[in-house]
Design a protein around this motif. Structure first.
Motif, PDB file in Angstrom:
ATOM      1  N   LEU A  48       0.830  -1.207   0.000  1.00 24.27           N
ATOM      2  CA  LEU A  48       0.000   0.000   0.000  1.00 24.27           C
ATOM      3  C   LEU A  48       0.865   1.257   0.000  1.00 24.27           C
ATOM      4  N   ARG A  49       1.934   1.222   0.742  1.00 21.79           N
ATOM      5  CA  ARG A  49       2.851   2.365   0.728  1.00 21.79           C
ATOM      6  C   ARG A  49       3.368   2.600  -0.688  1.00 21.79           C
ATOM      7  N   ALA A  50       3.703   1.516  -1.389  1.00 20.58           N
ATOM      8  CA  ALA A  50       4.167   1.640  -2.773  1.00 20.58           C
ATOM      9  C   ALA A  50       3.063   2.197  -3.674  1.00 20.58           C
ATOM     10  N   VAL A  51       1.810   1.801  -3.417  1.00 25.50           N
ATOM     11  CA  VAL A  51       0.678   2.347  -4.178  1.00 25.50           C
ATOM     12  C   VAL A  51       0.631   3.861  -4.042  1.00 25.50           C
ATOM     13  N   HIS A  52       0.728   4.352  -2.820  1.00 26.97           N
ATOM     14  CA  HIS A  52       0.668   5.799  -2.588  1.00 26.97           C
ATOM     15  C   HIS A  52       1.869   6.513  -3.218  1.00 26.97           C
ATOM     16  N   GLU A  53       3.028   5.925  -3.118  1.00 27.79           N
ATOM     17  CA  GLU A  53       4.216   6.557  -3.693  1.00 27.79           C
ATOM     18  C   GLU A  53       4.097   6.675  -5.205  1.00 27.79           C
ATOM     19  N   ARG A  54       3.517   5.668  -5.851  1.00 34.25           N
ATOM     20  CA  ARG A  54       3.305   5.748  -7.301  1.00 34.25           C
ATOM     21  C   ARG A  54       2.289   6.829  -7.652  1.00 34.25           C
ATOM     22  N   LEU A  55       1.240   6.948  -6.853  1.00 29.59           N
ATOM     23  CA  LEU A  55       0.241   7.982  -7.121  1.00 29.59           C
ATOM     24  C   LEU A  55       0.870   9.370  -7.024  1.00 29.59           C
ATOM     25  N   VAL A  56       1.707   9.574  -6.039  1.00 32.66           N
ATOM     26  CA  VAL A  56       2.389  10.862  -5.880  1.00 32.66           C
ATOM     27  C   VAL A  56       3.263  11.145  -7.101  1.00 32.66           C
ATOM     28  N   ALA A  57       3.961  10.122  -7.573  1.00 38.76           N
ATOM     29  CA  ALA A  57       4.904  10.309  -8.674  1.00 38.76           C
ATOM     30  C   ALA A  57       4.218  10.464 -10.025  1.00 38.76           C
ATOM     31  N   GLU A  58       3.051   9.845 -10.180  1.00 43.90           N
ATOM     32  CA  GLU A  58       2.477   9.715 -11.519  1.00 43.90           C
ATOM     33  C   GLU A  58       1.244  10.560 -11.793  1.00 43.90           C
ATOM     34  N   LEU A  59       0.513  10.993 -10.760  1.00 43.62           N
ATOM     35  CA  LEU A  59      -0.764  11.662 -11.004  1.00 43.62           C
ATOM     36  C   LEU A  59      -0.838  13.035 -10.342  1.00 43.62           C
ATOM     37  N   PRO A  60      -1.464  14.002 -11.023  1.00 50.48           N
ATOM     38  CA  PRO A  60      -1.736  15.283 -10.368  1.00 50.48           C
ATOM     39  C   PRO A  60      -2.577  15.058  -9.114  1.00 50.48           C
ATOM     40  N   TYR A  61      -2.312  15.827  -8.102  1.00 49.83           N
ATOM     41  CA  TYR A  61      -3.021  15.744  -6.821  1.00 49.83           C
ATOM     42  C   TYR A  61      -2.690  14.467  -6.044  1.00 49.83           C
ATOM     43  N   GLY A  62      -1.771  13.646  -6.551  1.00 45.45           N
ATOM     44  CA  GLY A  62      -1.472  12.393  -5.869  1.00 45.45           C
ATOM     45  C   GLY A  62      -1.012  12.589  -4.437  1.00 45.45           C
ATOM     46  N   ARG A  63      -0.259  13.655  -4.200  1.00 44.98           N
ATOM     47  CA  ARG A  63       0.236  13.899  -2.847  1.00 44.98           C
ATOM     48  C   ARG A  63      -0.885  14.314  -1.904  1.00 44.98           C
ATOM     49  N   SER A  64      -1.981  14.826  -2.464  1.00 42.28           N
ATOM     50  CA  SER A  64      -3.072  15.308  -1.612  1.00 42.28           C
ATOM     51  C   SER A  64      -3.963  14.179  -1.117  1.00 42.28           C
ATOM     52  N   LEU A  65      -3.792  12.968  -1.643  1.00 42.85           N
ATOM     53  CA  LEU A  65      -4.643  11.854  -1.239  1.00 42.85           C
ATOM     54  C   LEU A  65      -4.096  11.228   0.037  1.00 42.85           C
ATOM     55  N   HIS A  66      -4.892  11.302   1.089  1.00 40.57           N
ATOM     56  CA  HIS A  66      -4.557  10.716   2.381  1.00 40.57           C
ATOM     57  C   HIS A  66      -5.540   9.593   2.683  1.00 40.57           C
ATOM     58  N   CYS A  67      -5.059   8.518   3.292  1.00 42.28           N
ATOM     59  CA  CYS A  67      -5.968   7.412   3.593  1.00 42.28           C
ATOM     60  C   CYS A  67      -5.558   6.715   4.880  1.00 42.28           C
ATOM     61  N   THR A  68      -6.533   6.484   5.743  1.00 38.05           N
ATOM     62  CA  THR A  68      -6.356   5.673   6.946  1.00 38.05           C
ATOM     63  C   THR A  68      -7.062   4.342   6.737  1.00 38.05           C
ATOM     64  N   TYR A  69      -6.381   3.269   7.131  1.00 41.84           N
ATOM     65  CA  TYR A  69      -6.888   1.908   6.911  1.00 41.84           C
ATOM     66  C   TYR A  69      -7.457   1.393   8.228  1.00 41.84           C
ATOM     67  N   LEU A  70      -8.778   1.399   8.313  1.00 43.37           N
ATOM     68  CA  LEU A  70      -9.507   1.075   9.542  1.00 43.37           C
ATOM     69  C   LEU A  70     -10.047  -0.353   9.469  1.00 43.37           C
ATOM     70  N   PRO A  71      -9.576  -1.257  10.337  1.00 42.88           N
ATOM     71  CA  PRO A  71     -10.117  -2.620  10.322  1.00 42.88           C
ATOM     72  C   PRO A  71     -11.475  -2.671  11.013  1.00 42.88           C
ATOM     73  N   LEU A  72     -12.288  -3.608  10.603  1.00 43.45           N
ATOM     74  CA  LEU A  72     -13.605  -3.767  11.221  1.00 43.45           C
ATOM     75  C   LEU A  72     -13.498  -3.954  12.732  1.00 43.45           C
ATOM     76  N   THR A  73     -12.421  -4.581  13.183  1.00 45.60           N
ATOM     77  CA  THR A  73     -12.246  -4.809  14.619  1.00 45.60           C
ATOM     78  C   THR A  73     -11.940  -3.536  15.386  1.00 45.60           C
ATOM     79  N   GLY A  74     -11.630  -2.440  14.682  1.00 47.09           N
ATOM     80  CA  GLY A  74     -11.261  -1.201  15.363  1.00 47.09           C
ATOM     81  C   GLY A  74     -12.259  -0.082  15.232  1.00 47.09           C
ATOM     82  N   VAL A  75     -13.443  -0.379  14.701  1.00 48.96           N
ATOM     83  CA  VAL A  75     -14.377   0.710  14.409  1.00 48.96           C
ATOM     84  C   VAL A  75     -14.906   1.401  15.664  1.00 48.96           C
ATOM     85  N   ALA A  76     -14.947   0.706  16.794  1.00 49.16           N
ATOM     86  CA  ALA A  76     -15.566   1.282  17.992  1.00 49.16           C
ATOM     87  C   ALA A  76     -14.594   2.086  18.846  1.00 49.16           C
TER      88      ALA A  76
END
Length: 281
Positions: free
Chosen positions: A77-105
């Motif tokens: 996933l880190r590599a996915v984000h790094e490619r987006l930053v390198a290859e697409l406009p606004y790529g650096r502006s995309l932030h994402c938190t990965y929330l597991p179902l076990t942590g929703v509460a």
């Protein structure tokens, strides 16, 4: 104040989204699914509150996943984000938190996150959860209703008070930070938004936060400087003159220090008044 009901429908962003953002979101959704198919993918922040500006606003996303990420998945996933930053406009502006179902509460539990060009851990805060409840942009899967527990008004205000007291009040004791645009902008706007929520129990946009700053008597040259940087306008305050504004500062270096001190002192005093306490130290 009652929580707004989330229907799980995709939020209409009207003219606030351009083809570059659409392409980025589509690419990210496909690349994410190839690593760990999400239960749901939601946008909050500016997209949720109707204040999104392509190229200026961050794209704040929450990926709800079925379980804890493995080390291999995190690296991919880190590599996915790094490619987006390198290859697409606004790529650096995309932030994402990965929330597991076990942590929703658990609002205090931290989760893997990509933001500001870095991979780290942070919680999905009560503010983010309330934004999702008010109007998540649903990119895939079901909406947050029924998956994320509701955030009470007490939880929301307790969190905001703790952030002002434990983080932002201490930031105002570090003048070197306030020489930078980002700390002036975020510090002033965060304080204004927090003040409205504590007073009225509602979340407001950054544009509304500028109005709150003006109503509180914030230094007009600082507010107009922020407005210009975010919206391309100087606002309705007194004109920023060569003697006090950024035009002189670019050449002399005096404006960043002057602006930073005005902003830092305004935020410090504002937090003290909101919390009813004096700053430590």
């Amino acid at each position: 104040m009652e929580d707004s009901e989330d229907t799980g429908a995709t939020r209409d962003t009207g003219d606030t989204e351009d083809t570059g953002v659409t392409r980025l979101l589509g690419r990210f959704g496909a690349d994410l699914g190839a690593v760990v198919p999400p239960v749901a993918l939601w946008a909050h922040g500016s997209l949720a509150l109707g204040d999104f500006l392509p190229g200026r606003s961050d794209l704040d996303l929450i990926a709800l996943v079925g379980g804890e990420l493995t080390g291999v998945q995190e690296e991919r996933l880190r590599a996915v984000h790094e490619r987006l930053v390198a290859e697409l406009p606004y790529g650096r502006s995309l932030h994402c938190t990965y929330l597991p179902l076990t942590g929703v509460a658990d609002t205090g539990r931290t989760h893997p996150t990509w933001a500001l060009g870095e991979w780290f851990e942070r919680p999905v805060t009560p503010v983010a959860r309330r934004e999702l409840a008010l109007g998540a942009r649903v990119l895939s899967g079901p909406g947050p209703s029924g998956l994320l527990p509701a955030v009470s008004d007490t939880e929301l205000t307790d969190f905001i008070r703790a952030e002002l007291r434990g983080y932002w009040l201490r930031v105002t004791a570090r003048p070197e930070l306030w020489l930078q645009d980002i700390w002036v902008d975020v510090g002033m706007l965060t304080f204004a938004r927090a003040a409205v929520t504590l007073r009225e129990g509602r979340l407001v946009t950054k544009r509304e936060a500028l109005d709150e700053l003006r109503a509180r008597g914030a230094p007009a040259e600082v507010v107009d400087d922020i407005a210009h940087r975010r919206y391309g306008t100087r606002g309705e305050g007194p004109a920023v003159t060569p003697a006090n504004g950024p035009e002189s500062g670019a050449a002399s270096g005096r404006w960043p220090a002057h602006r930073g001190e005005l902003a830092r002192e305004f935020v410090r005093q504002g937090i003290e008044r909101v919390l009813g306490q004096r700053a430590l130290g």
